[in-house]
Each structure stands twice: as structure tokens, then as C-alpha cells.
Design a protein around this motif. Structure first.
Motif, PDB file in Angstrom:
ATOM      1  N   LYS A 142       0.836  -1.200   0.000  1.00  0.00           N
ATOM      2  CA  LYS A 142       0.000   0.000   0.000  1.00  0.00           C
ATOM      3  C   LYS A 142       0.875   1.256   0.000  1.00  0.00           C
ATOM      4  N   ASP A 174       0.658   3.938   1.546  1.00  0.00           N
ATOM      5  CA  ASP A 174       0.932   4.548   2.854  1.00  0.00           C
ATOM      6  C   ASP A 174       1.781   3.628   3.735  1.00  0.00           C
ATOM      7  N   GLN A 175       2.325   2.546   3.141  1.00  0.00           N
ATOM      8  CA  GLN A 175       3.158   1.612   3.902  1.00  0.00           C
ATOM      9  C   GLN A 175       4.561   1.484   3.314  1.00  0.00           C
ATOM     10  N   ASP A 221       8.588   2.125   2.937  1.00  0.00           N
ATOM     11  CA  ASP A 221       9.633   2.078   3.958  1.00  0.00           C
ATOM     12  C   ASP A 221      10.674   3.176   3.741  1.00  0.00           C
TER      13      ASP A 221
END
Length: 161
Positions: free
Chosen positions: A20, A22-23, A25
Motif C-alpha cells: 500500500k 501509505d506503507q 519504507d
């Protein structure tokens, strides 16, 4: 007909992965004026021969002259205005905008520039390997000298003055 479901659990956890937006790293090499986030790499999904992520480049930010060794890179411009200079003397220049792709072949000396003084340049970056290979070239004077931001982090050395 008998179906072999033996591989279901293996593919369930080791098959297709969705990362996603918004995930992503941020635990990747960072450069002042540039914010990189990994989406696909060995640590996150077990990728062996590819790295993909995003980079946001501040207005007017410019890298020093460098190349990426044997790696190939593809940059997709999401928003903003990218300028690339390349060649033995950075004698070639091209600009790219939203929806454009940029291909950087192995060993090509180049400089990455956000050509917009007011807007962040948002890009998706894909590399042909997981290793971050950057070779700074201090023997070429950039046509557009880095004014605000140098490409300096644990894998990039500061340019000599």
C-alpha cells in the motif's frame, strides 16, 4: 480430476504482494532535499533482482554528477518537472513531466535536477538490482552546479571543493 492444493499455503504467503502507498519504507539511503521510500526490495518482499520505490525531490534540488555502475534505472514522473543532464561533460539534457518515463543505462554519467523552483518533483524509481550502487564523479564539473543539496549519505561521498 484431482487438484493438488499442496502449494496453496506457499503461494498465499510467497506469491503476489500488494504494498500500500501509505506503507512504504523510509529506511533507505536518504539525501538532503530528496526523500526515498522503498516499496519493493529484498527486505520487504524477498525481491532478488529489482528495487522499486518513490523519491520526492525538493524544488531546485540537484545531485552531483554520478553513475550507477551496471544498474539500469527507470524513473516515472508522477508530478513536477525533471531535468537530466548526461554525457562525458553533461553535454546532453532532457526534461520530463508527469506521465513521462526516463531510462538511465548502466555507467552513464548523469545529474538529476528538479527543474521547478516551486514544486516538489514526485517520481517512482525502479532499479535492476537491490544494491544501491552510486559512483560519484568529481572530475566532471556539472553544467548546473548543485547549489542547495548535494547527494551525500552513507553511500555517496561529498564532492571535493
Amino acid at each position: 480430476m484431482l487438484h493438488d492444493h499442496h502449494h496453496e499455503p506457499h503461494w498465499k504467503h510467497d506469491g503476489v504482494r500488494v504494498i500500500k502507498g501509505d506503507q512504504l519504507d523510509p529506511n533507505t539511503a536518504q539525501t538532503p532535499g530528496m526523500f526515498r521510500q522503498a516499496a519493493i526490495n529484498q527486505a520487504r518482499v524477498g525481491a532478488q533482482r529489482i528495487w522499486a520505490g518513490t523519491v520526492a525531490i525538493d524544488p531546485n534540488a540537484k545531485t552531483g554528477v554520478h553513475h550507477h555502475g551496471a544498474l539500469e534505472s527507470v524513473i516515472y514522473v508522477v508530478s513536477g518537472k525533471a531535468r537530466l543532464r548526461w554525457g562525458e561533460r553533461l553535454e546532453f539534457v532532457a526534461e520530463a513531466g508527469p506521465g513521462d518515463f526516463i531510462y538511465v543505462p548502466p555507467y552513464v554519467p548523469h545529474q538529476e535536477i528538479n527543474a521547478d523552483p516551486a514544486q516538489v518533483l514526485q517520481c517512482v524509481l525502479v532499479r535492476s538490482d537491490n544494491e544501491a550502487v552510486v559512483v560519484n564523479i568529481d572530475t566532471i564539473d556539472p553544467v548546473e552546479p548543485p547549489e542547495e543539496v548535494y547527494w551525500v549519505d552513507p553511500t555517496h561521498s561529498a564532492p571535493e571543493k
